[in-house]
Design an enzyme around this catalytic site. Structure first.
Site, mmCIF file in Angstrom:
data_model
loop_
_atom_site.group_PDB
_atom_site.id
_atom_site.type_symbol
_atom_site.label_atom_id
_atom_site.label_comp_id
_atom_site.label_asym_id
_atom_site.label_seq_id
_atom_site.Cartn_x
_atom_site.Cartn_y
_atom_site.Cartn_z
ATOM 1 N N TYR A 144 41.810 76.818 -12.038
ATOM 2 C CA TYR A 144 42.456 77.152 -10.762
ATOM 3 C C TYR A 144 41.387 77.466 -9.728
ATOM 4 O O TYR A 144 40.449 78.213 -10.003
ATOM 5 C CB TYR A 144 43.365 78.375 -10.957
ATOM 6 C CG TYR A 144 44.127 78.805 -9.726
ATOM 7 C CD1 TYR A 144 45.055 77.956 -9.118
ATOM 8 C CD2 TYR A 144 43.936 80.074 -9.168
ATOM 9 C CE1 TYR A 144 45.773 78.365 -7.990
ATOM 10 C CE2 TYR A 144 44.656 80.476 -8.047
ATOM 11 C CZ TYR A 144 45.565 79.617 -7.465
ATOM 12 O OH TYR A 144 46.276 80.024 -6.359
ATOM 13 N N ASP A 237 33.085 78.080 -9.711
ATOM 14 C CA ASP A 237 34.086 78.983 -9.165
ATOM 15 C C ASP A 237 34.017 80.269 -9.974
ATOM 16 O O ASP A 237 34.572 80.363 -11.066
ATOM 17 C CB ASP A 237 35.477 78.348 -9.229
ATOM 18 C CG ASP A 237 36.528 79.266 -8.618
ATOM 19 O OD1 ASP A 237 36.257 80.475 -8.474
ATOM 20 O OD2 ASP A 237 37.619 78.771 -8.291
ATOM 21 N N LYS A 265 37.953 88.361 -5.707
ATOM 22 C CA LYS A 265 38.361 89.431 -6.616
ATOM 23 C C LYS A 265 37.376 90.619 -6.625
ATOM 24 O O LYS A 265 37.411 91.417 -5.702
ATOM 25 C CB LYS A 265 38.667 88.852 -7.992
ATOM 26 C CG LYS A 265 39.837 87.840 -7.851
ATOM 27 C CD LYS A 265 40.450 87.307 -9.106
ATOM 28 C CE LYS A 265 41.710 86.519 -8.768
ATOM 29 N NZ LYS A 265 41.750 85.146 -9.186
HETATM 30 C C1 LIG Z 1 42.181 83.936 -8.227
HETATM 31 C C2 LIG Z 1 41.350 82.716 -8.226
HETATM 32 C C3 LIG Z 1 41.162 81.947 -7.058
HETATM 33 C C4 LIG Z 1 41.932 82.196 -5.803
HETATM 34 O O1 LIG Z 1 41.664 83.428 -5.224
HETATM 35 P P1 LIG Z 1 42.757 84.068 -4.228
HETATM 36 O O2 LIG Z 1 42.055 85.276 -3.689
HETATM 37 O O3 LIG Z 1 43.958 84.369 -5.052
HETATM 38 O O4 LIG Z 1 43.042 83.061 -3.178
HETATM 39 C C5 LIG Z 1 40.252 80.914 -7.105
HETATM 40 N N1 LIG Z 1 39.576 80.630 -8.231
HETATM 41 C C6 LIG Z 1 39.738 81.329 -9.372
HETATM 42 C C7 LIG Z 1 38.937 80.976 -10.571
HETATM 43 C C8 LIG Z 1 40.656 82.375 -9.417
HETATM 44 O O5 LIG Z 1 40.867 83.023 -10.567
#
Ligand SMILES: *Cc1c(COP(=O)(O)O)cnc(C)c1O
Length: 427
Positions: A144, A237, A265
């Site tokens: 994601y 990511d 995060k």
């Molecule tokens: C949570 C997440 C995102 C998106 O971040 P948001 O602040 O929810 O937009 C992108 N990449 C990874 C790996 C994530 O876990």
């Protein structure tokens, strides 16, 4: 007047917020029932509006690493708020947070601060395309990267509930075939053969949105060398792994250096923040220096940078050792509790994260094998059993458990005791 109940708030939420939630996975759709509304949190605990107490392993999906309402973080946010919450001019807090991020991650020269992980990934993709002059992006099924259009294919997590297998089909209505026409979705943990149309390969260095899936030895190294061979950029990511796995995140842990990074995060200390960054020569292509446009009214927000800097300052080597020890105790305890019941389940641990895969046999290595475990349909029963016992897990089978630095041996032992009772009931 008595405070509202969960049920009453759910009814009101459904009237004016679609599905009653502002992010789909909160809605309990994949586990059944309806959500508890949180009134407050402290450390490892949250309390709902009815006064029920939970040991919380959601921790805002990893945004909270110290635990809730950490006194130092609260103090730094209040201090910043009293000085003004947003200006539209640069502030010292942005400089400090950018320095702290770059100092910690090997190979990272510059970052731009944004307001979410979604925004970070979306902007990093644009930068990669602008830098290379190429269109194609490669991502892995079950990884994601937020919900921007071109990345909303094979995206795991909340969208995996109705996932379309195969490549470059949108996961969502409203995403055009055109928006994902230059997106190639491949299987995690197998190094693809790339060609010179590829601008960037995006990867979660540890898969944490399809349950918890570790990279196979050689996977990240293989991506690095394939990208180098065809002149594509490699994007880690690290929105979940960054500043959670080690001082230098997954980059440090695996010793593979990408060209671009996304963060979110942890770096916001519980406030809305994201960041993307990379080598200085790549970042030079961003506006105002370069021709890749990117902007944000609230980017580098003073409250968020204050909270983020306070959190990062606390995350030294000893903190990571403690966090990993907690995760170790949790994974071992849960495994033992279930082994006694005979219900087949695996609790994989990678660094400070713990996953849950029902079934037996080898651990899932990609989205397909993770989905086979989820298809056994045992997670909802586990989730509700734990919740009734006062342990809050994420209400979706593709999420992971996020122990925080506030989770001590006592919280882990209570969690394991609850799991033993749930396991017996599930047998
Ligand atoms: C949570 C997440 C995102 C998106 O971040 P948001 O602040 O929810 O937009 C992108 N990449 C990874 C790996 C994530 O876990």
């Amino acid at each position: 007047m008595s405070p509202p109940t969960n049920e009453e708030l759910q009814r009101r939420a459904l009237a004016h917020i679609p599905g009653g939630v502002n992010s789909p996975v909160r809605a309990f759709r994949s586990v059944g029932g309806s959500p508890y509304f949180v009134a407050r949190g402290r450390g490892s605990r949250v309390w709902d509006v009815e006064g029920n107490e939970y040991i919380d392993f959601v921790q805002s999906y990893g945004a909270s690493i110290l635990g809730h309402a950490d006194p130092q973080v609260v103090e730094s946010i209040s201090r910043a708020a009293a000085l003004g919450s947003t200006f539209g001019a640069p502030t010292e807090g942005e400089v400090v947070l950018a320095e702290m991020i770059c100092e910690r991650v090997p190979g990272l020269d510059q970052v731009r601060l944004v307001s979410s992980g979604t925004e970070a990934a979306m902007s990093a993709i644009r930068l990669a395309r602008g830098f290379t002059g190429r269109d194609r992006i490669v991502k892995f099924n079950g990884n994601y990267h937020g919900h921007s259009d071109s990345l909303l294919a094979g995206a795991g997590s909340g969208v995996a509930e109705g996932a379309l297998m195969g490549s470059a089909r949108p996961d969502s209505a409203g995403v055009t075939a055109g928006a994902v026409a230059d997106t190639t979705v491949l299987g995690y943990n197998s190094v693809p053969e790339l060609d010179e149309t590829v601008a960037v390969v995006c990867v979660e260095p540890v898969g944490a949105n399809m349950g918890l899936v570790a990279p196979r030895p050689g996977f990240l190294e293989g991506l690095r060398s394939e990208c180098d061979r065809v002149g594509a950029l490699l994007l880690f990511d690290e929105v979940i792994t960054g500043f959670r796995f080690a001082v230098g995140g997954a980059t440090e842990m695996f010793g593979v250096t990408p060209d671009l990074w996304c963060f979110g995060k942890v770096i916001g200390g519980g406030l809305p923040v994201g960041a993307f960054g990379g080598r200085a020569d790549v970042m030079a292509h961003l506006a105002p220096q370069g021709d890749v446009y990117q902007a944000g009214t609230l980017s580098g927000n003073p409250l968020a940078t204050a909270a983020g800097a306070t959190v990062l300052a606390r995350l030294d080597r000893a903190a990571y050792e403690r966090l990993e020890g907690t995760a170790e105790r949790l994974a071992a305890g849960l495994s033992e509790a279930f082994a006694a019941s005979g219900v087949p389940v695996r609790f994989p641990r990678v660094g400070p994260l713990v996953g849950v895969f029902f079934g037996d046999g080898p651990l899932p290595v990609d989205f397909g094998t993770a989905a086979e475990s989820v298809a056994l349909g045992r997670y909802p029963e586990f989730f509700h059993g734990m919740l009734d016992a006062g342990i809050a897990l994420a209400p979706g089978p593709y999420e992971v458990m996020f122990p925080s630095l506030s989770h001590g041996a006592a919280e882990i032992d209570s969690t394991v005791e609850a799991a033993a009772r749930v396991a017996a009931a599930m047998a």
